[in-house]
Write a protein that holds these residues in place. Structure first.
Motif, PDB file in Angstrom:
ATOM      1  N   LYS A   1      41.401  45.910  40.420  1.00 20.92           N
ATOM      2  CA  LYS A   1      40.577  44.857  39.830  1.00 20.92           C
ATOM      3  C   LYS A   1      41.367  44.013  38.835  1.00 20.92           C
ATOM      4  O   LYS A   1      41.267  42.780  38.821  1.00 20.92           O
ATOM      5  N   LEU A   2      42.165  44.688  37.990  1.00 21.28           N
ATOM      6  CA  LEU A   2      42.964  43.947  37.017  1.00 21.28           C
ATOM      7  C   LEU A   2      43.985  43.046  37.711  1.00 21.28           C
ATOM      8  O   LEU A   2      44.214  41.898  37.288  1.00 21.28           O
ATOM      9  N   SER A   3      44.593  43.535  38.765  1.00 19.73           N
ATOM     10  CA  SER A   3      45.576  42.739  39.500  1.00 19.73           C
ATOM     11  C   SER A   3      44.923  41.519  40.131  1.00 19.73           C
ATOM     12  O   SER A   3      45.507  40.414  40.138  1.00 19.73           O
ATOM     13  N   GLN A   4      43.729  41.695  40.656  1.00 24.46           N
ATOM     14  CA  GLN A   4      43.021  40.566  41.248  1.00 24.46           C
ATOM     15  C   GLN A   4      42.688  39.509  40.195  1.00 24.46           C
ATOM     16  O   GLN A   4      42.809  38.297  40.438  1.00 24.46           O
ATOM     17  N   VAL A   5      42.264  39.975  39.025  1.00 21.69           N
ATOM     18  CA  VAL A   5      41.945  39.049  37.936  1.00 21.69           C
ATOM     19  C   VAL A   5      43.191  38.286  37.493  1.00 21.69           C
ATOM     20  O   VAL A   5      43.167  37.043  37.347  1.00 21.69           O
ATOM     21  N   PHE A   6      44.291  38.999  37.246  1.00 23.86           N
ATOM     22  CA  PHE A   6      45.521  38.345  36.809  1.00 23.86           C
ATOM     23  C   PHE A   6      46.077  37.415  37.889  1.00 23.86           C
ATOM     24  O   PHE A   6      46.654  36.357  37.582  1.00 23.86           O
ATOM     25  N   ALA A   7      45.933  37.805  39.154  1.00 21.04           N
ATOM     26  CA  ALA A   7      46.389  36.934  40.240  1.00 21.04           C
ATOM     27  C   ALA A   7      45.606  35.634  40.243  1.00 21.04           C
ATOM     28  O   ALA A   7      46.173  34.530  40.426  1.00 21.04           O
ATOM     29  N   GLY A   8      44.290  35.739  40.037  1.00 19.43           N
ATOM     30  CA  GLY A   8      43.464  34.534  39.980  1.00 19.43           C
ATOM     31  C   GLY A   8      43.803  33.651  38.800  1.00 19.43           C
ATOM     32  O   GLY A   8      43.911  32.420  38.936  1.00 19.43           O
TER      33      GLY A   8
END
Length: 617
Positions: free
Chosen positions: A561-568
């Motif tokens: 989830k954190l990776s998806q947020v930072f990617a966005g």
């Protein structure tokens, strides 16, 4: 020996010309001769009748055949049985008779002589190309029975005293018991709840509230007491009721308002339970495994909640012959080209189990020692000397707790004095992934085997075709059940059986699965498409019983989830910012975060998705 035909074409039989001539021009063969249990040669060796087990009967419901003889005579047994006459290569007259498996006893006669007798038999015939005589057929049949099949020589079952309640059962790994929530388990069809009270003492009750029979494992811990979440009744560690919210002021708690406690004991990292009353608990009967007390001995332990009976689980675990086939290439030791006949030597038989040595036929030694101990302990030990002259002790320990009809709870432990320090570099969840795959490779046919055994309702001697070169331990185990099964709630032995009087009740909602740290996945007591309990799924079967795998799953989901947020965020900033330097830095960062999220999704998949065998390649 002649080869065997496999055609199902109606046979044309020729009159034997002389001793040593071909027996048949063609024949109906329904299964290979190598699977025959009892062989009877018919009159003048014109056909062979073989007794077959119920295991093979569903393949074909009836058979057609003809006999040749100079003197025709109708057979008895309530069904028309044909004997037809042969002249040269063509039958002069021929009628076809039909043998149905519903016939319990029948005879076919040739002249005044009995050609064959059977009781629900399967027809067999010898193919036509080789020279055969009646003596050769009889000799082959006898040699096959003596050397290949396991013979049922004990016609009388010697029962011994046995009471399933007066045994210690392996309940759970001590380090996996949750500290902050009750855990629901079972032994046979008796539900249990395990929990730590406020004083840090582990307690075990019958998983039933005395009020309205709700599961206590669906409850929670309140001020060190176990609380039923239905009406809030609370219980102390000894089972006494401490609080009833609905009790009138000044009212006394009824003496009957108590939970039934059970005696439990930790030994060598395993929680054992005594199923009888507290006074009869004999701690000297708790199994002791000497290898696990040796200096330098290390083990890898895990648990599996499996959807088939513990007797089938034990059969599977004491069957080394299936490993090269079923687990081909799962690890480096399993290769189907290594499948071969095995050698077995039974060294001990007692009322408590059996033991023996085994090895591959390609080896001159029997290095592996298998031991089964009542009620449900199986161990496979090996002692070897390495190149430095050091003795290496290895052990595979399987604690197979009966968890009810069609269910078993397995504690599996692999240990050795030669593991070394290399294991610490491998994540535990990744090692458990391999063991999960192994059990999933077997699960389909073991579950179907369970269903077949219940549906057939016959002892295994009428269902299995056991070979000396692969199934010795399986036969020994089922014969042990013959001796002690009368003291169990239900069992299927080699010659006897006693099925459960009623079918098990299946629960739709999960109950008492894990600690609060995992109770939101799945939610306790909730039925939904996503979280409905599937006992065959890897998550419910293993992960909820493994603190390490639950933690790994939680971390994978969090990082994903954190990776998806930072990617966005990186992608948005790369679009918004006008500075090309920042754009060049943010775009790779966004891609790296997406790759991280993808890797974490693979970890989640590995922990929650079953292995599926590809049958078509």
């Amino acid at each position: 020996m002649a080869s065997l035909a496999t055609t199902t074409v109606h046979p044309r039989l020729c009159k034997p010309r002389s001793a040593g001539s071909s027996l048949f021009h063609s024949a109906t063969i329904t299964r290979p001769l190598s699977s025959i249990g009892t062989i009877v040669a018919a009159h003048e060796a014109w056909f062979v009748i073989a007794r077959a087990s119920d295991a093979a009967r569903p393949q074909l419901r009836s058979y057609q055949f003809s006999l040749s003889s100079r003197n025709s005579k109708e057979a008895s047994g309530g069904r028309e049985q044909l004997v037809h006459r042969s002249c040269g290569s063509e039958p002069v007259c021929a009628k076809t008779c039909k043998l149905d498996f519903g016939i319990q006893s029948a005879k076919a006669s040739v002249g005044n002589k009995t050609a064959c007798n059977w009781a629900g038999v399967r027809l067999q015939a010898v193919a036509d190309t080789a020279t055969q005589t009646l003596d050769e057929i009889k000799e082959f049949g006898k040699a096959f029975k003596d050397n290949v099949l396991i013979q049922d020589q004990d016609q009388i079952v010697n029962k011994v005293e046995y009471n399933w309640e007066q045994e210690w059962y392996p309940l759970y790994l001590a380090n996996e018991v949750p500290r902050d929530a009750p855990l629901g388990l079972s032994v046979f069809d008796r539900p249990l709840v395990l929990y730590y009270d406020g004083g840090g003492t582990l307690n075990c009750f019958e998983d039933r509230c005395p009020h309205r029979a709700a599961k206590l494992s669906e409850g929670q811990l309140m001020e060190g007491r176990l609380e039923c979440l239905y009406h809030g009744w609370q219980f102390n560690g000894d089972g006494s009721c401490a609080k009833i919210p609905q009790l009138p002021a000044g009212g006394k708690i009824p003496r009957a308002a108590c939970a039934r406690p059970y005696v439990i004991q930790e030994s060598q990292g395993v929680i054992w339970i005594w199923m009888a009353d507290k006074k009869s608990a004999d701690k000297s009967k708790i199994p002791w495994f000497e290898h696990y007390a040796r200096p330098g001995f290390q083990d890898l332990s895990s648990m599996q909640d499996l959807p088939y009976d513990h007797s089938i689980l034990l059969e599977n675990l004491m069957d080394p012959a299936h490993i090269p086939i079923s687990h081909d290439r799962t690890d480096l030791s399993a290769k189907r080209e290594n499948a071969q006949a095995l050698k077995f030597e039974v060294t001990e038989r007692t009322s408590r189990g059996f033991a023996g040595n085994w090895g591959e036929s390609s080896s001159d030694s029997l290095l592996s020692c298998t031991r089964f101990e009542a009620p449900c302990v199986l161990r496979n030990d090996k002692v070897v000397t390495d190149k430095d002259g050091k003795t290496v002790y290895s052990s595979a320990l399987f604690l197979c707790c009966p968890a009810g009809q069609g269910k078993s709870m397995l504690t599996v432990r692999f240990g050795s004095t030669n593991f070394g320090s290399s294991l610490k570099w491998f994540p535990t969840w990744l090692i458990h992934r391999t063991s999960n795959t192994v059990f999933e490779q077997d699960m389909g046919f073991l579950s179907s085997q369970n269903a077949t055994m219940i549906r057939k309702g016959v002892p295994t001697k009428d269902l299995y075709l056991n070979l000396k070169s692969s199934d010795t331990w399986v036969t020994e185990y089922r014969k042990w059940l013959d001796k002690v099964g009368h003291g169990m709630p239900y069992y299927i032995g080699h010659r006897t059986l006693s099925l459960a009087p009623a079918a098990a009740v299946l629960e739709a909602a999960p109950a008492g699965l894990v600690a609060a740290t995992a109770s939101s996945y799945p939610s306790k007591g909730v039925i939904s498409t996503l979280f409905a309990r599937d006992p065959t799924n890897r998550y419910f079967r293993h992960v909820i019983h493994c603190i390490t795998c639950r933690k790994a799953l939680k971390n994978f989901k969090k990082v994903q989830k954190l990776s998806q947020v930072f990617a966005g965020l990186s992608a948005i900033l790369a679009i918004v910012l006008a500075n090309n330097v920042w754009r060049l830095a943010l775009v790779p960062c966004s891609l790296l975060m997406l790759i991280t999220a993808y890797i974490c999704s693979l970890g989640v998949t590995e922990l929650t998705t079953n292995f599926v065998r590809a049958h078509r390649k």
